[in-house]
Write a protein that holds these residues in place. Structure first.
Motif, PDB file in Angstrom:
ATOM      1  N   LYS A  60       0.804  -1.224   0.000  1.00 47.58           N
ATOM      2  CA  LYS A  60       0.000   0.000   0.000  1.00 47.58           C
ATOM      3  C   LYS A  60       0.838   1.277   0.000  1.00 47.58           C
ATOM      4  O   LYS A  60       0.388   2.312   0.450  1.00 47.58           O
ATOM      5  N   SER A  61       2.051   1.198  -0.550  1.00 45.16           N
ATOM      6  CA  SER A  61       2.921   2.370  -0.579  1.00 45.16           C
ATOM      7  C   SER A  61       2.991   3.017  -1.967  1.00 45.16           C
ATOM      8  O   SER A  61       3.572   4.091  -2.113  1.00 45.16           O
ATOM      9  N   GLU A  62       2.378   2.348  -2.974  1.00 42.39           N
ATOM     10  CA  GLU A  62       2.442   2.860  -4.334  1.00 42.39           C
ATOM     11  C   GLU A  62       1.166   2.537  -5.092  1.00 42.39           C
ATOM     12  O   GLU A  62       0.477   1.583  -4.776  1.00 42.39           O
ATOM     13  N   LEU A  63       0.896   3.348  -6.113  1.00 47.08           N
ATOM     14  CA  LEU A  63      -0.150   3.045  -7.081  1.00 47.08           C
ATOM     15  C   LEU A  63       0.552   2.629  -8.362  1.00 47.08           C
ATOM     16  O   LEU A  63       1.452   3.319  -8.843  1.00 47.08           O
ATOM     17  N   ILE A  64       0.139   1.497  -8.906  1.00 43.34           N
ATOM     18  CA  ILE A  64       0.807   0.897 -10.056  1.00 43.34           C
ATOM     19  C   ILE A  64      -0.012   1.112 -11.325  1.00 43.34           C
ATOM     20  O   ILE A  64      -1.210   0.834 -11.350  1.00 43.34           O
ATOM     21  N   SER A  65       0.659   1.596 -12.361  1.00 44.48           N
ATOM     22  CA  SER A  65       0.064   1.668 -13.695  1.00 44.48           C
ATOM     23  C   SER A  65       0.725   0.570 -14.517  1.00 44.48           C
ATOM     24  O   SER A  65       1.878   0.703 -14.933  1.00 44.48           O
ATOM     25  N   VAL A  66      -0.008  -0.515 -14.741  1.00 48.02           N
ATOM     26  CA  VAL A  66       0.520  -1.636 -15.518  1.00 48.02           C
ATOM     27  C   VAL A  66       0.757  -1.186 -16.956  1.00 48.02           C
ATOM     28  O   VAL A  66       1.789  -1.489 -17.551  1.00 48.02           O
ATOM     29  N   ALA A  67      -0.170  -0.418 -17.511  1.00 47.10           N
ATOM     30  CA  ALA A  67      -0.059   0.022 -18.901  1.00 47.10           C
ATOM     31  C   ALA A  67       1.172   0.892 -19.133  1.00 47.10           C
ATOM     32  O   ALA A  67       1.845   0.768 -20.153  1.00 47.10           O
ATOM     33  N   ALA A  68       1.485   1.774 -18.191  1.00 43.57           N
ATOM     34  CA  ALA A  68       2.625   2.674 -18.347  1.00 43.57           C
ATOM     35  C   ALA A  68       3.910   2.100 -17.757  1.00 43.57           C
ATOM     36  O   ALA A  68       4.974   2.671 -17.945  1.00 43.57           O
ATOM     37  N   ARG A  69       3.776   0.989 -17.031  1.00 46.58           N
ATOM     38  CA  ARG A  69       4.922   0.376 -16.337  1.00 46.58           C
ATOM     39  C   ARG A  69       5.569   1.348 -15.368  1.00 46.58           C
ATOM     40  O   ARG A  69       6.784   1.487 -15.299  1.00 46.58           O
ATOM     41  N   LEU A  70       4.695   2.031 -14.599  1.00 50.42           N
ATOM     42  CA  LEU A  70       5.163   3.007 -13.621  1.00 50.42           C
ATOM     43  C   LEU A  70       4.514   2.754 -12.270  1.00 50.42           C
ATOM     44  O   LEU A  70       3.389   2.254 -12.183  1.00 50.42           O
ATOM     45  N   ALA A  71       5.243   3.125 -11.212  1.00 49.03           N
ATOM     46  CA  ALA A  71       4.723   3.066  -9.845  1.00 49.03           C
ATOM     47  C   ALA A  71       4.785   4.476  -9.273  1.00 49.03           C
ATOM     48  O   ALA A  71       5.835   5.117  -9.287  1.00 49.03           O
ATOM     49  N   PHE A  72       3.656   4.948  -8.804  1.00 48.44           N
ATOM     50  CA  PHE A  72       3.563   6.280  -8.223  1.00 48.44           C
ATOM     51  C   PHE A  72       3.520   6.152  -6.700  1.00 48.44           C
ATOM     52  O   PHE A  72       2.700   5.407  -6.167  1.00 48.44           O
ATOM     53  N   PRO A  73       4.374   6.890  -5.995  1.00 46.05           N
ATOM     54  CA  PRO A  73       4.411   6.752  -4.535  1.00 46.05           C
ATOM     55  C   PRO A  73       3.189   7.353  -3.854  1.00 46.05           C
ATOM     56  O   PRO A  73       2.548   8.258  -4.395  1.00 46.05           O
ATOM     57  N   ILE A  74       2.891   6.822  -2.678  1.00 49.90           N
ATOM     58  CA  ILE A  74       1.853   7.379  -1.819  1.00 49.90           C
ATOM     59  C   ILE A  74       2.582   7.851  -0.562  1.00 49.90           C
ATOM     60  O   ILE A  74       3.222   7.054   0.126  1.00 49.90           O
ATOM     61  N   ARG A  75       2.509   9.144  -0.281  1.00 49.13           N
ATOM     62  CA  ARG A  75       3.173   9.693   0.896  1.00 49.13           C
ATOM     63  C   ARG A  75       2.145  10.350   1.800  1.00 49.13           C
ATOM     64  O   ARG A  75       1.408  11.226   1.361  1.00 49.13           O
ATOM     65  N   LYS A  76       2.103   9.889   3.028  1.00 48.52           N
ATOM     66  CA  LYS A  76       1.151  10.408   4.028  1.00 48.52           C
ATOM     67  C   LYS A  76      -0.277  10.358   3.499  1.00 48.52           C
ATOM     68  O   LYS A  76      -1.063  11.275   3.695  1.00 48.52           O
ATOM     69  N   GLY A  77      -0.598   9.270   2.782  1.00 45.98           N
ATOM     70  CA  GLY A  77      -1.952   9.067   2.277  1.00 45.98           C
ATOM     71  C   GLY A  77      -2.265   9.813   0.995  1.00 45.98           C
ATOM     72  O   GLY A  77      -3.373   9.734   0.495  1.00 45.98           O
ATOM     73  N   VAL A  78      -1.277  10.520   0.438  1.00 50.35           N
ATOM     74  CA  VAL A  78      -1.499  11.309  -0.776  1.00 50.35           C
ATOM     75  C   VAL A  78      -0.757  10.666  -1.944  1.00 50.35           C
ATOM     76  O   VAL A  78       0.472  10.561  -1.915  1.00 50.35           O
ATOM     77  N   PRO A  79      -1.488  10.232  -2.985  1.00 51.48           N
ATOM     78  CA  PRO A  79      -0.814   9.677  -4.162  1.00 51.48           C
ATOM     79  C   PRO A  79      -0.145  10.800  -4.954  1.00 51.48           C
ATOM     80  O   PRO A  79      -0.773  11.815  -5.248  1.00 51.48           O
ATOM     81  N   LEU A  80       1.111  10.608  -5.275  1.00 51.40           N
ATOM     82  CA  LEU A  80       1.858  11.599  -6.058  1.00 51.40           C
ATOM     83  C   LEU A  80       1.863  11.132  -7.510  1.00 51.40           C
ATOM     84  O   LEU A  80       2.692  10.325  -7.919  1.00 51.40           O
ATOM     85  N   LEU A  81       0.910  11.628  -8.274  1.00 56.06           N
ATOM     86  CA  LEU A  81       0.698  11.156  -9.643  1.00 56.06           C
ATOM     87  C   LEU A  81       1.431  12.027 -10.660  1.00 56.06           C
ATOM     88  O   LEU A  81       0.905  12.367 -11.713  1.00 56.06           O
ATOM     89  N   SER A  82       2.653  12.345 -10.345  1.00 59.08           N
ATOM     90  CA  SER A  82       3.480  13.123 -11.256  1.00 59.08           C
ATOM     91  C   SER A  82       4.510  12.182 -11.877  1.00 59.08           C
ATOM     92  O   SER A  82       5.051  11.301 -11.207  1.00 59.08           O
ATOM     93  N   LEU A  83       4.762  12.361 -13.153  1.00 58.48           N
ATOM     94  CA  LEU A  83       5.727  11.501 -13.838  1.00 58.48           C
ATOM     95  C   LEU A  83       7.127  11.663 -13.244  1.00 58.48           C
ATOM     96  O   LEU A  83       7.919  10.731 -13.267  1.00 58.48           O
ATOM     97  N   GLU A  84       7.418  12.824 -12.676  1.00 56.45           N
ATOM     98  CA  GLU A  84       8.721  13.047 -12.038  1.00 56.45           C
ATOM     99  C   GLU A  84       8.881  12.208 -10.770  1.00 56.45           C
ATOM    100  O   GLU A  84       9.984  11.845 -10.397  1.00 56.45           O
ATOM    101  N   GLU A  85       7.776  11.913 -10.104  1.00 57.29           N
ATOM    102  CA  GLU A  85       7.811  11.131  -8.858  1.00 57.29           C
ATOM    103  C   GLU A  85       7.768   9.623  -9.121  1.00 57.29           C
ATOM    104  O   GLU A  85       8.115   8.833  -8.259  1.00 57.29           O
ATOM    105  N   ALA A  86       7.316   9.231 -10.297  1.00 56.51           N
ATOM    106  CA  ALA A  86       7.109   7.810 -10.603  1.00 56.51           C
ATOM    107  C   ALA A  86       8.434   7.089 -10.819  1.00 56.51           C
ATOM    108  O   ALA A  86       9.434   7.686 -11.199  1.00 56.51           O
TER     109      ALA A  86
END
Length: 74
Positions: A35-61
């Motif tokens: 539960k520390s990341e949101l995964i985009s299978v299509a883009a092959r990217l993992a976006f971090p979740i920090r303090k309950g906030v998903p960081l959906l920026s390509l720079e953070e992925a």
């Protein structure tokens, strides 16, 4: 370092997850097992979740390795 209590404000709301999509592909995101990341299978990217906030920026992925993608696409 024991397990400290989790601040309820820092927990991702699973209902919010249903509304979020990958900023690159606009496809559905999957919550990682820990539960520390949101995964985009299509883009092959993992976006971090920090303090309950998903960081959906390509720079953070981070890029996901093919073996890890297979685990998340099941």
């Amino acid at each position: 370092m024991g397990s400290e209590p989790v601040d309820p404000r820092h927990v991702l709301d699973v209902h919010m997850l249903e509304m979020l999509v990958c900023p690159l592909t606009k496809t559905r995101l999957t919550l990682s097992a820990d539960k520390s990341e949101l995964i985009s299978v299509a883009a092959r990217l993992a976006f971090p979740i920090r303090k309950g906030v998903p960081l959906l920026s390509l720079e953070e992925a981070r890029t996901i390795e093919p073996e890890e993608i297979q685990r998340h696409s099941r």
